[in-house]
Design a protein around this motif. Structure first.
Motif, PDB file in Angstrom:
ATOM      1  N   HIS A 104      14.326 -32.910   1.728  1.00  0.00           N
ATOM      2  CA  HIS A 104      13.538 -34.121   1.969  1.00  0.00           C
ATOM      3  C   HIS A 104      13.672 -35.060   0.772  1.00  0.00           C
ATOM      4  O   HIS A 104      13.604 -34.621  -0.379  1.00  0.00           O
ATOM      5  N   LEU A 105      13.817 -36.347   1.059  1.00  0.00           N
ATOM      6  CA  LEU A 105      13.789 -37.393   0.040  1.00  0.00           C
ATOM      7  C   LEU A 105      12.815 -38.471   0.503  1.00  0.00           C
ATOM      8  O   LEU A 105      12.973 -39.013   1.603  1.00  0.00           O
ATOM      9  N   HIS A 106      11.810 -38.776  -0.318  1.00  0.00           N
ATOM     10  CA  HIS A 106      10.771 -39.737   0.072  1.00  0.00           C
ATOM     11  C   HIS A 106      10.505 -40.758  -1.028  1.00  0.00           C
ATOM     12  O   HIS A 106      10.540 -40.418  -2.218  1.00  0.00           O
ATOM     13  N   VAL A 107      10.219 -41.956  -0.609  1.00  0.00           N
ATOM     14  CA  VAL A 107       9.639 -42.970  -1.488  1.00  0.00           C
ATOM     15  C   VAL A 107       8.134 -42.871  -1.331  1.00  0.00           C
ATOM     16  O   VAL A 107       7.614 -42.913  -0.208  1.00  0.00           O
ATOM     17  N   MET A 108       7.423 -42.719  -2.459  1.00  0.00           N
ATOM     18  CA  MET A 108       6.000 -42.401  -2.416  1.00  0.00           C
ATOM     19  C   MET A 108       5.165 -43.466  -3.124  1.00  0.00           C
ATOM     20  O   MET A 108       5.620 -44.126  -4.062  1.00  0.00           O
ATOM     21  N   GLY A 109       3.933 -43.617  -2.660  1.00  0.00           N
ATOM     22  CA  GLY A 109       2.940 -44.438  -3.329  1.00  0.00           C
ATOM     23  C   GLY A 109       1.598 -43.751  -3.234  1.00  0.00           C
ATOM     24  O   GLY A 109       1.283 -43.116  -2.219  1.00  0.00           O
ATOM     25  N   GLY A 110       0.794 -43.836  -4.318  1.00  0.00           N
ATOM     26  CA  GLY A 110      -0.457 -43.103  -4.284  1.00  0.00           C
ATOM     27  C   GLY A 110      -1.511 -43.640  -5.212  1.00  0.00           C
ATOM     28  O   GLY A 110      -1.337 -44.660  -5.880  1.00  0.00           O
ATOM     29  N   TYR A 111      -2.637 -42.913  -5.230  1.00  0.00           N
ATOM     30  CA  TYR A 111      -3.818 -43.344  -5.986  1.00  0.00           C
ATOM     31  C   TYR A 111      -4.458 -42.140  -6.653  1.00  0.00           C
ATOM     32  O   TYR A 111      -4.547 -41.056  -6.053  1.00  0.00           O
ATOM     33  N   SER A 112      -4.923 -42.307  -7.881  1.00  0.00           N
ATOM     34  CA  SER A 112      -5.601 -41.261  -8.616  1.00  0.00           C
ATOM     35  C   SER A 112      -7.107 -41.432  -8.441  1.00  0.00           C
ATOM     36  O   SER A 112      -7.698 -42.384  -8.958  1.00  0.00           O
ATOM     37  N   PHE A 113      -7.740 -40.508  -7.701  1.00  0.00           N
ATOM     38  CA  PHE A 113      -9.171 -40.604  -7.429  1.00  0.00           C
ATOM     39  C   PHE A 113     -10.010 -40.148  -8.618  1.00  0.00           C
ATOM     40  O   PHE A 113     -11.120 -40.616  -8.822  1.00  0.00           O
ATOM     41  N   ILE A 114      -9.488 -39.192  -9.368  1.00  0.00           N
ATOM     42  CA  ILE A 114     -10.191 -38.712 -10.560  1.00  0.00           C
ATOM     43  C   ILE A 114      -9.246 -38.847 -11.745  1.00  0.00           C
ATOM     44  O   ILE A 114      -8.125 -38.348 -11.726  1.00  0.00           O
ATOM     45  N   ASN A 115      -9.722 -39.538 -12.747  1.00  0.00           N
ATOM     46  CA  ASN A 115      -8.968 -39.683 -13.989  1.00  0.00           C
ATOM     47  C   ASN A 115      -9.998 -39.662 -15.107  1.00  0.00           C
ATOM     48  O   ASN A 115     -10.650 -40.655 -15.383  1.00  0.00           O
ATOM     49  N   THR A 116     -10.215 -38.506 -15.707  1.00  0.00           N
ATOM     50  CA  THR A 116     -11.287 -38.357 -16.673  1.00  0.00           C
ATOM     51  C   THR A 116     -11.082 -39.262 -17.871  1.00  0.00           C
ATOM     52  O   THR A 116      -9.966 -39.668 -18.196  1.00  0.00           O
ATOM     53  N   GLY A 117     -12.161 -39.574 -18.557  1.00  0.00           N
ATOM     54  CA  GLY A 117     -12.079 -40.428 -19.730  1.00  0.00           C
ATOM     55  C   GLY A 117     -11.177 -39.869 -20.793  1.00  0.00           C
ATOM     56  O   GLY A 117     -10.611 -40.612 -21.601  1.00  0.00           O
ATOM     57  N   ALA A 118     -11.011 -38.561 -20.814  1.00  0.00           N
ATOM     58  CA  ALA A 118     -10.125 -37.945 -21.796  1.00  0.00           C
ATOM     59  C   ALA A 118      -8.670 -37.965 -21.346  1.00  0.00           C
ATOM     60  O   ALA A 118      -7.806 -37.445 -22.043  1.00  0.00           O
ATOM     61  N   ASN A 119      -8.385 -38.569 -20.182  1.00  0.00           N
ATOM     62  CA  ASN A 119      -7.029 -38.565 -19.620  1.00  0.00           C
ATOM     63  C   ASN A 119      -6.474 -37.147 -19.524  1.00  0.00           C
ATOM     64  O   ASN A 119      -5.316 -36.891 -19.824  1.00  0.00           O
ATOM     65  N   ARG A 120      -7.330 -36.216 -19.070  1.00  0.00           N
ATOM     66  CA  ARG A 120      -6.919 -34.814 -19.057  1.00  0.00           C
ATOM     67  C   ARG A 120      -6.860 -34.233 -17.646  1.00  0.00           C
ATOM     68  O   ARG A 120      -5.947 -33.465 -17.332  1.00  0.00           O
ATOM     69  N   ILE A 121      -7.801 -34.560 -16.781  1.00  0.00           N
ATOM     70  CA  ILE A 121      -7.847 -34.014 -15.430  1.00  0.00           C
ATOM     71  C   ILE A 121      -7.617 -35.127 -14.415  1.00  0.00           C
ATOM     72  O   ILE A 121      -8.194 -36.202 -14.527  1.00  0.00           O
ATOM     73  N   PHE A 122      -6.766 -34.849 -13.412  1.00  0.00           N
ATOM     74  CA  PHE A 122      -6.416 -35.852 -12.418  1.00  0.00           C
ATOM     75  C   PHE A 122      -6.462 -35.229 -11.022  1.00  0.00           C
ATOM     76  O   PHE A 122      -6.064 -34.081 -10.833  1.00  0.00           O
ATOM     77  N   LEU A 123      -6.944 -35.996 -10.054  1.00  0.00           N
ATOM     78  CA  LEU A 123      -6.858 -35.645  -8.635  1.00  0.00           C
ATOM     79  C   LEU A 123      -6.182 -36.814  -7.941  1.00  0.00           C
ATOM     80  O   LEU A 123      -6.698 -37.938  -7.963  1.00  0.00           O
ATOM     81  N   GLU A 124      -5.026 -36.580  -7.336  1.00  0.00           N
ATOM     82  CA  GLU A 124      -4.205 -37.667  -6.812  1.00  0.00           C
ATOM     83  C   GLU A 124      -3.812 -37.404  -5.364  1.00  0.00           C
ATOM     84  O   GLU A 124      -3.623 -36.256  -4.944  1.00  0.00           O
ATOM     85  N   MET A 125      -3.673 -38.498  -4.623  1.00  0.00           N
ATOM     86  CA  MET A 125      -3.180 -38.432  -3.250  1.00  0.00           C
ATOM     87  C   MET A 125      -2.087 -39.473  -3.070  1.00  0.00           C
ATOM     88  O   MET A 125      -2.196 -40.594  -3.589  1.00  0.00           O
ATOM     89  N   ALA A 126      -1.017 -39.113  -2.362  1.00  0.00           N
ATOM     90  CA  ALA A 126       0.101 -40.026  -2.154  1.00  0.00           C
ATOM     91  C   ALA A 126       0.639 -39.886  -0.737  1.00  0.00           C
ATOM     92  O   ALA A 126       0.474 -38.848  -0.085  1.00  0.00           O
ATOM     93  N   MET A 127       1.285 -40.955  -0.258  1.00  0.00           N
ATOM     94  CA  MET A 127       1.944 -40.959   1.044  1.00  0.00           C
ATOM     95  C   MET A 127       3.329 -41.565   0.878  1.00  0.00           C
ATOM     96  O   MET A 127       3.558 -42.362  -0.049  1.00  0.00           O
ATOM     97  N   GLY A 128       4.244 -41.183   1.770  1.00  0.00           N
ATOM     98  CA  GLY A 128       5.589 -41.720   1.640  1.00  0.00           C
ATOM     99  C   GLY A 128       6.389 -41.661   2.924  1.00  0.00           C
ATOM    100  O   GLY A 128       6.010 -40.995   3.890  1.00  0.00           O
ATOM    101  N   ILE A 129       7.494 -42.371   2.907  1.00  0.00           N
ATOM    102  CA  ILE A 129       8.453 -42.368   4.006  1.00  0.00           C
ATOM    103  C   ILE A 129       9.822 -42.023   3.443  1.00  0.00           C
ATOM    104  O   ILE A 129      10.105 -42.277   2.269  1.00  0.00           O
TER     105      ILE A 129
END
Length: 206
Positions: A104-129
């Motif tokens: 599979h090869l995809h072009v993706m775009g997404g958003y980080s819902f959680i980005n702690t102030g310490a820039n340490r923990i992230f929760l991200e969701m992305a979609m692509g075609i």
């Protein structure tokens, strides 16, 4: 080692890793802005639904590679590639194929819902075609099916240092293959859905 056993091992690792990731002390801040991310994952895919991949294959382990550029503080764009193999376990459902390699090869775009102030923990969701390529082998013959593909990704990552981190994710692929077959079998051979849980290492650039 059976596929169900391998899936159980992977999910067990994920469950054990999450408390570790979220339980770390967060008093050390990582102030450097992130410009890009590159991730490499070990993946254990499994097919779902009423289709030739789910009914006729035992999927093997594989890998994914993610590369994203961060646009502002939460949005990101980039690409993803994945590859895994499958052995035919039900010839009656698949036909004249011994094994296949699936890319599979995809072009993706997404958003980080959680980005702690310490820039340490992230929760991200992305979609692509993108594009799906199924390379089949039958004895000494090689042929392929390919087509349009949609992808979604949900990932949780923990930044260990300024330049490296670990992450868990679940990729889902919906493939629409261009196959020539009887009308009543078009969905069975032309539509597949794959879930791909994985664990990997992420590199951060600035």
């Amino acid at each position: 080692m059976s596929l169900n056993f391998r899936k159980g091992i992977l999910w067990g690792v994920c469950c054990l890793a999450l408390p570790f990731l979220y339980g770390q002390e967060q008093d050390e801040t990582l102030e450097s802005a992130i410009f890009g991310e590159i991730g490499v994952c070990y993946v254990v895919p499994f097919a779902h639904g009423n289709n030739f991949l789910s009914e006729g294959y035992g999927l093997g382990n594989g890998f994914t590679i993610d590369a994203f550029v961060v646009m502002g503080s939460n949005w990101f764009v980039g690409g993803q590639g994945s590859h895994f193999k499958g052995e035919v376990t039900n010839v009656a459902a698949v036909g004249a194929i011994d094994k296949s390699g699936i890319t599979h090869l995809h072009v993706m775009g997404g958003y980080s819902f959680i980005n702690t102030g310490a820039n340490r923990i992230f929760l991200e969701m992305a979609m692509g075609i993108g594009h799906a390529n199924y390379r089949h082998i039958k004895e000494f013959k090689r042929f392929r099916d390919d087509g349009f593909s949609l992808a979604t990704t949900l990932s949780s990552s923990y930044r260990i240092t300024k330049s490296i981190g670990v992450y868990l994710k679940l990729d889902s692929y919906w493939d629409f293959l261009e196959v020539t077959t009887a009308p009543e079998l078009e969905n069975f051979f032309g539509r597949t859905q794959t879930f791909a849980p994985s664990i990997g290492i992420k590199l951060y650039t600035f």
